[in-house]
Enzyme design. Sequence first.
Site, PDB file in Angstrom:
ATOM      1  N   SER A  91     101.199  37.531  14.196  1.00 41.63           N
ATOM      2  CA  SER A  91     102.357  38.095  14.983  1.00 41.63           C
ATOM      3  C   SER A  91     102.802  37.955  16.126  1.00 41.63           C
ATOM      4  O   SER A  91     104.044  37.388  16.451  1.00 41.63           O
ATOM      5  CB  SER A  91     102.771  39.293  14.143  1.00 41.63           C
ATOM      6  OG  SER A  91     102.180  40.465  14.881  1.00 41.63           O
TER       7      SER A  91
ATOM      8  N   HIS B 178      97.431  39.676   7.367  1.00 45.60           N
ATOM      9  CA  HIS B 178      97.899  40.464   8.446  1.00 45.60           C
ATOM     10  C   HIS B 178      98.828  42.137   8.122  1.00 45.60           C
ATOM     11  O   HIS B 178      97.880  43.119   7.227  1.00 45.60           O
ATOM     12  CB  HIS B 178      98.626  39.894   9.325  1.00 45.60           C
ATOM     13  CG  HIS B 178      99.074  39.816  10.041  1.00 45.60           C
ATOM     14  ND1 HIS B 178      98.358  41.017  11.095  1.00 45.60           N
ATOM     15  CD2 HIS B 178     100.070  39.508  11.597  1.00 45.60           C
ATOM     16  CE1 HIS B 178      99.354  41.134  12.847  1.00 45.60           C
ATOM     17  NE2 HIS B 178     100.183  40.351  12.510  1.00 45.60           N
TER      18      HIS B 178
ATOM     19  N   HIS C 230      87.809  42.479   9.529  1.00 45.43           N
ATOM     20  CA  HIS C 230      88.785  42.034  11.787  1.00 45.43           C
ATOM     21  C   HIS C 230      88.484  41.011  11.976  1.00 45.43           C
ATOM     22  O   HIS C 230      87.542  40.309  11.825  1.00 45.43           O
ATOM     23  CB  HIS C 230      88.765  43.337  11.948  1.00 45.43           C
ATOM     24  CG  HIS C 230      90.378  43.364  12.788  1.00 45.43           C
ATOM     25  ND1 HIS C 230      89.747  42.280  14.193  1.00 45.43           N
ATOM     26  CD2 HIS C 230      91.780  43.836  13.132  1.00 45.43           C
ATOM     27  CE1 HIS C 230      91.150  41.916  14.287  1.00 45.43           C
ATOM     28  NE2 HIS C 230      92.136  43.452  13.927  1.00 45.43           N
TER      29      HIS C 230
ATOM     30  N   ARG D 297      92.118  53.301  15.002  1.00 42.74           N
ATOM     31  CA  ARG D 297      94.032  52.738  15.078  1.00 42.74           C
ATOM     32  C   ARG D 297      93.893  54.361  13.621  1.00 42.74           C
ATOM     33  O   ARG D 297      94.374  54.517  12.910  1.00 42.74           O
ATOM     34  CB  ARG D 297      94.415  52.043  14.979  1.00 42.74           C
ATOM     35  CG  ARG D 297      95.301  50.603  16.121  1.00 42.74           C
ATOM     36  CD  ARG D 297      96.315  50.192  16.033  1.00 42.74           C
ATOM     37  NE  ARG D 297      94.680  48.846  15.262  1.00 42.74           N
ATOM     38  CZ  ARG D 297      95.510  47.643  15.043  1.00 42.74           C
ATOM     39  NH1 ARG D 297      95.912  47.027  15.560  1.00 42.74           N
ATOM     40  NH2 ARG D 297      94.659  46.986  13.891  1.00 42.74           N
TER      41      ARG D 297
ATOM     42  N   ASP E 163      95.034  49.647   8.699  1.00 38.29           N
ATOM     43  CA  ASP E 163      96.028  49.098   7.020  1.00 38.29           C
ATOM     44  C   ASP E 163      95.304  49.914   5.980  1.00 38.29           C
ATOM     45  O   ASP E 163      95.820  50.553   5.524  1.00 38.29           O
ATOM     46  CB  ASP E 163      96.143  47.809   6.800  1.00 38.29           C
ATOM     47  CG  ASP E 163      96.842  47.245   8.098  1.00 38.29           C
ATOM     48  OD1 ASP E 163      97.701  47.585   7.920  1.00 38.29           O
ATOM     49  OD2 ASP E 163      96.398  45.792   8.090  1.00 38.29           O
TER      50      ASP E 163
HETATM   51  N1  CMX Z   1      86.690  41.545   1.421  1.00 38.02           N
HETATM   52  C1  CMX Z   1      86.413  40.653   1.355  1.00 38.02           C
HETATM   53  N2  CMX Z   1      85.614  39.110   2.089  1.00 38.02           N
HETATM   54  C2  CMX Z   1      86.211  39.781   3.271  1.00 38.02           C
HETATM   55  C3  CMX Z   1      86.299  40.993   3.705  1.00 38.02           C
HETATM   56  C4  CMX Z   1      87.217  42.454   2.753  1.00 38.02           C
HETATM   57  N3  CMX Z   1      88.191  43.058   3.340  1.00 38.02           N
HETATM   58  N4  CMX Z   1      86.685  40.912   5.301  1.00 38.02           N
HETATM   59  C5  CMX Z   1      86.085  39.303   5.223  1.00 38.02           C
HETATM   60  N5  CMX Z   1      85.680  38.917   4.021  1.00 38.02           N
HETATM   61  C6  CMX Z   1      85.302  37.562   3.809  1.00 38.02           C
HETATM   62  C7  CMX Z   1      86.215  36.383   4.388  1.00 38.02           C
HETATM   63  O1  CMX Z   1      87.414  36.583   3.143  1.00 38.02           O
HETATM   64  C8  CMX Z   1      85.286  35.010   4.362  1.00 38.02           C
HETATM   65  O2  CMX Z   1      85.062  34.721   3.244  1.00 38.02           O
HETATM   66  P1  CMX Z   1      85.167  32.870   3.699  1.00 38.02           P
HETATM   67  O3  CMX Z   1      84.086  33.059   3.652  1.00 38.02           O
HETATM   68  O4  CMX Z   1      84.843  32.938   1.476  1.00 38.02           O
HETATM   69  O5  CMX Z   1      86.410  32.827   3.623  1.00 38.02           O
HETATM   70  C9  CMX Z   1      84.245  36.247   5.046  1.00 38.02           C
HETATM   71  O6  CMX Z   1      84.174  37.117   4.647  1.00 38.02           O
HETATM   72  C10 CMX Z   1      83.976  35.228   6.504  1.00 38.02           C
HETATM   73  O7  CMX Z   1      85.172  36.372   7.151  1.00 38.02           O
HETATM   74  P2  CMX Z   1      85.637  36.944   8.686  1.00 38.02           P
HETATM   75  O8  CMX Z   1      85.261  36.348   9.576  1.00 38.02           O
HETATM   76  O9  CMX Z   1      84.492  38.385   8.660  1.00 38.02           O
HETATM   77  O10 CMX Z   1      86.567  37.344   8.566  1.00 38.02           O
HETATM   78  P3  CMX Z   1      88.043  36.544   8.962  1.00 38.02           P
HETATM   79  O11 CMX Z   1      88.108  37.049  10.865  1.00 38.02           O
HETATM   80  O12 CMX Z   1      88.191  35.464   8.588  1.00 38.02           O
HETATM   81  O13 CMX Z   1      89.222  37.731   8.347  1.00 38.02           O
HETATM   82  C11 CMX Z   1      90.752  39.198   7.940  1.00 38.02           C
HETATM   83  C12 CMX Z   1      89.603  38.529   9.317  1.00 38.02           C
HETATM   84  C13 CMX Z   1      91.330  40.657   8.518  1.00 38.02           C
HETATM   85  C14 CMX Z   1      91.599  38.343   7.269  1.00 38.02           C
HETATM   86  C15 CMX Z   1      89.349  39.547   6.855  1.00 38.02           C
HETATM   87  O14 CMX Z   1      88.904  40.877   7.061  1.00 38.02           O
HETATM   88  C16 CMX Z   1      90.237  39.896   5.390  1.00 38.02           C
HETATM   89  O15 CMX Z   1      91.519  39.391   4.244  1.00 38.02           O
HETATM   90  N6  CMX Z   1      90.508  41.779   5.043  1.00 38.02           N
HETATM   91  C17 CMX Z   1      91.114  42.319   4.454  1.00 38.02           C
HETATM   92  C18 CMX Z   1      92.606  41.916   5.122  1.00 38.02           C
HETATM   93  C19 CMX Z   1      93.038  43.395   6.078  1.00 38.02           C
HETATM   94  O16 CMX Z   1      92.983  44.179   5.647  1.00 38.02           O
HETATM   95  N7  CMX Z   1      93.934  42.596   6.914  1.00 38.02           N
HETATM   96  C20 CMX Z   1      94.423  43.323   7.763  1.00 38.02           C
HETATM   97  C21 CMX Z   1      94.063  43.184   9.280  1.00 38.02           C
HETATM   98  C22 CMX Z   1      94.795  43.826  10.213  1.00 38.02           C
HETATM   99  C23 CMX Z   1      96.393  43.383  10.546  1.00 38.02           C
HETATM  100  O17 CMX Z   1      96.002  42.277  11.078  1.00 38.02           O
HETATM  101  O18 CMX Z   1      97.245  44.491  10.073  1.00 38.02           O
END
Ligand code: CMX
Length: 466
Positions: free
Chosen positions: A272, A302, A348, A357, A403
Amino acid sequence: MVAALRNVFNVSRSPLLARTSIRFSSTASRQLTLKERLAELIPTEIEKVKAIRAEHGKKAFGPVTVDQLYGGMRGLPALIWDGSVLDPDEGIRFRGKSIDECKSLLPAAPGGSEPLPEGIFWLLLTGEIPSAEQVAELSRDWAARAEIPDFVKEIIDRCPPTLHPMSQFSMAVTALNHDSAFAKAYQDGVSKKDYWGYTFEDSMDLIAKLPNIAGRIYRNVFGDGKLPAIDSNKDYSANLATLLGFGDNQAFVELLRLYITIHTDHEGGNVSAHTGKLVGSALSDPFLAFGASLNGLAGPLHGLANQEVLLWLRKMQSQIGENATDDAVKSYVWSTLKGGQVVPGYGHAVLRKTDPRYTAQREFALKNLPDDPLFKLVGQIYEIVPSILLEAGKAKNPWPNVDAHSGVLLTHYGLDQMQFYTVLFGVSRAFGVAAQLIWDRALGAPLERPKSYSSEAIQKIFKDKP
Ligand code: CMX
């Protein structure tokens, strides 16, 4: 002091400051408005940036790997963002101040203890802690600017209640561009050095109008469509709470103050924030830029994750019941992962520890709703999910983010329409995006235009290189 007063006098005469609500007083007893203080800070900041670029401009910032190009630019140093900096272990600092420091330093409402979001906007913009008087003046200024045009009301009213609140929110914010001071000034041929003043006015209007937009969406989708008026004697969060129908609940108002404060900014690379900066770099006005931010915030990885967390918790409760055992929760978490889904609210892109937070919201819950069953479930999950994510071996950060906690607090007070949660995140995120947009225009930030490569080009470039 004399120099400061001369400065106030000079900036007060500028047409850019005509809409600032505090006027210059010959008794000089009043304090500076936010715009006056900014006008003082900008020349120094321009010189600072010039000096940084003269001394360090040609220095390398480290290597860029091909993985970073394919991997969502993770960790790539690519942006200037002054409002906040995110440390992977410690979490966010707003202009160098931790959440705890903000909580103790920023002014609270009379009788309250949570920081007023008006204060963090001042901090994000100036790096300084405002006085209670300066914060009260911002509350009054925003209340005075809060009305939204009739055609924007109509746009919202015509949305089907089945259209997601975030889509309605983004449409309404984009439509505010109709009255953009910046867009008009640009058409009138305003000089580049004056961009920031118009961006400031639009940003103030944007922030001020968000409660009426959010409230209208909420009442249309989940209520009877009737909206009370903004009260010019109330602070921003109290007015927002009233518009949502929770104005009589002081604990909820305090929650909103904390909620808005901690969601404002999370440095510049998140979707964002970066989207707002990117779109703003084309000199799109703050309404267009922040409308784009909202579309990014509406994604489930996000901001929409706060909605997803509640959906996931409710689904868990419906499948394994309330007061489920740790073993039942564990197998539910595993079933989520095995189903190829993410555990919402965990992980994250930058953080590697529990999000402060999250901790701030947990502390609020411990103080105000320690026996809430859903809060207890969130605590239970905190004990279970990280070790499962570690065992699954993919997520780089197994800890909860912001979140994971917010929806539980809102639900406790009766705001249990989870589809609305990301709208509240959006109201808050406007503060951080707007602050950076103002500085970008003040410092003459250029159009963003990074270089992209095709996979074929990458293959060619590295063909004969080991
Ligand atoms: N549950 C399951 N798998 C997860 C995970 C979770 N909470 N967090 C990361 N992973 C997985 C990723 O999907 C990724 O899988 P692939 O290799 O198959 O693609 C792998 O672990 C590596 O990811 P990462 O490097 O640890 O995390 P990213 O930087 O790619 O992504 C985020 C970060 C937030 C998108 C991810 O942790 C996620 O999807 N979390 C759940 C959604 C969430 O809570 N988002 C809110 C974030 C805060 C905000 O912006 O508001």
